[in-house]
Structures are given as C-alpha cells and as structure tokens.
Write a protein that holds these residues in place. Structure first.
Motif, PDB file in Angstrom:
ATOM      1  N   LYS A  94       0.808  -1.231   0.000  1.00  0.00           N
ATOM      2  CA  LYS A  94       0.000   0.000   0.000  1.00  0.00           C
ATOM      3  C   LYS A  94       0.837   1.274   0.000  1.00  0.00           C
ATOM      4  N   HIS A  95       1.996   1.265   0.658  1.00  0.00           N
ATOM      5  CA  HIS A  95       2.779   2.506   0.788  1.00  0.00           C
ATOM      6  C   HIS A  95       3.712   2.723  -0.400  1.00  0.00           C
ATOM      7  N   GLY A  96       4.309   3.900  -0.456  1.00  0.00           N
ATOM      8  CA  GLY A  96       5.216   4.264  -1.544  1.00  0.00           C
ATOM      9  C   GLY A  96       6.672   4.220  -1.154  1.00  0.00           C
ATOM     10  N   GLY A  97       7.011   3.420  -0.157  1.00  0.00           N
ATOM     11  CA  GLY A  97       8.407   3.293   0.280  1.00  0.00           C
ATOM     12  C   GLY A  97       8.585   3.569   1.757  1.00  0.00           C
ATOM     13  N   ILE A  98       7.774   4.495   2.275  1.00  0.00           N
ATOM     14  CA  ILE A  98       7.805   4.859   3.697  1.00  0.00           C
ATOM     15  C   ILE A  98       6.416   4.629   4.276  1.00  0.00           C
ATOM     16  N   SER A  99       6.362   4.067   5.473  1.00  0.00           N
ATOM     17  CA  SER A  99       5.087   3.876   6.153  1.00  0.00           C
ATOM     18  C   SER A  99       4.977   4.873   7.308  1.00  0.00           C
ATOM     19  N   ILE A 100       4.098   5.854   7.144  1.00  0.00           N
ATOM     20  CA  ILE A 100       3.894   6.851   8.209  1.00  0.00           C
ATOM     21  C   ILE A 100       3.367   6.169   9.469  1.00  0.00           C
ATOM     22  N   LYS A 101       2.444   5.203   9.280  1.00  0.00           N
ATOM     23  CA  LYS A 101       1.907   4.458  10.426  1.00  0.00           C
ATOM     24  C   LYS A 101       3.013   3.720  11.164  1.00  0.00           C
ATOM     25  N   GLY A 102       3.925   3.114  10.400  1.00  0.00           N
ATOM     26  CA  GLY A 102       5.035   2.385  11.007  1.00  0.00           C
ATOM     27  C   GLY A 102       5.980   3.293  11.770  1.00  0.00           C
ATOM     28  N   LEU A 103       6.245   4.479  11.220  1.00  0.00           N
ATOM     29  CA  LEU A 103       7.117   5.451  11.900  1.00  0.00           C
ATOM     30  C   LEU A 103       6.490   5.946  13.197  1.00  0.00           C
TER      31      LEU A 103
END
Length: 202
Positions: A94-103
C-alpha cells in the motif's frame, strides 16, 4: 474582523507549507545527490553457494562466504511471503516506500512505551531495509536514515513491489550464516522451501 483573522490564518498556513516544502526539497537534494542508482537492483545478483554433488544427487561439499540459495518470488510459497510481510511491513503493498503508520508506531513504542520495556521497535519498511542493506549501508546516523528514505522512494518509483520483495527474501540474514529464506529453510528444517509448513514460516 472575522475575514481578517481568516486571511491571517490562511496566510500563515501557506507560509508554513512553503517553508516546510522548501526545507524538505533542500534536504532531499543535499542527501540525494550522491546516492547510487536504484536501477542497480534490477541487476541484483547476490553471492550464492557453490555445491559439489555426488552422482546420486546428494550434496558432498559446499563453499560459500554467504550461505544462500537464490529463488524467484514465484517459487517462494505464499505462506512464507505473507509471514514476512505481516511481521515486517503489513502495509508493504500500500505505501510508496515509507510507512507513516510504522514510523508513528515505532516512535510511540520507542519513546513512550520504552519507559516500561527496553525492547525497541523498528519503523523501516521492507523497501527501506532493501535500500539499507544493498545501497546505503548500515551506519547509525540520522543522515543514513534520510538517505534510506530517499532511496526507498526512488526504488518504489522504478521497481515493482514483487521484485522488491524477491530481493528482500533472498538477501535477508536469518542467522547461522544463512542469507535468504531458502537457505534458512534448508538449514533450520532440512527441507526445500516448497515444503514449508505455516508454523515453520512463522
């Protein structure tokens, strides 16, 4: 009166967005100018083992700096792929390389929940891990994390998700000198990766 306040708020918001965008572009330019090309991953050819077989097809000897069996993604069972995605990067497709939720999750766990526990949680996506392991390096500096993020965006814009996952599952170090899921499966369970059970994949 209300119109003036509204205009002032909009004016400040535009200024904040402009400053934030300018700083972000500056950071991306500064740290991104000397990075290697993400397209080198398309020619990914890792070190693999050299094996000597008997006439019956049994392995007599193996020579390797990194014990690895490179396998195409189609030959890796779905249960193995899903196990790694769930454990490492639930939003991989789903993400474009970085996961804001994960961060955000990593920040909360490492800075708030860490009061009661010493266990740290990573916020890197699978793409970021590929960037770190193959293109950027593993130094513990904030500049490396920025470069890793830039490379993750570049990788995602040039290489499809399945190829990224294939590289990750063949490059990943899984202990005892094993690199990649196929070599680890053979070492830990004494079987071909196609024979993996759900509990072994977990």
């Amino acid at each position: 009166m209300f119109a003036k306040k509204l205009f002032r708020i909009i004016y400040y918001c535009i200024n904040v967005v402009f400053v934030f965008s300018s700083v972000s572009l500056g950071i991306f330019y500064y740290y991104g100018r000397d990075l290697p090309s993400e397209l080198t991953l398309l020619d990914y050819l890792p070190l693999s083992s050299t094996r000597v077989y008997s006439s019956e097809g049994n392995v007599l000897e193996e020579y390797a700096l990194e014990h690895r069996l490179v396998v195409p993604l189609d030959d890796i069972p779905k249960i193995v792929k899903e196990a790694f995605i769930i454990a490492e990067d639930k939003d991989f497709y789903k993400h474009g390389g970085i996961s804001i939720k994960g961060l955000i999750r990593a920040f909360i766990n490492n800075n708030i929940k860490n009061i009661w526990s010493n266990r740290t949680v990573g916020g890197s996506t699978i793409t970021q891990q590929v960037a770190k392991n193959l293109l950027v390096g593993n130094t513990k500096k904030i500049s490396r994390k920025i470069k890793e993020a830039i490379m993750a965006f570049r990788i995602e814009s040039s290489i499809n998700k399945d190829k990224i996952l294939e590289i990750y599952l063949n490059q990943l170090y899984l202990g005892k000198g094993c690199y990649g899921v196929a070599a680890a499966c053979e070492y830990y369970f004494g079987k071909n990766i196609n024979s993996m059970k759900p509990e072994e994949a977990a």
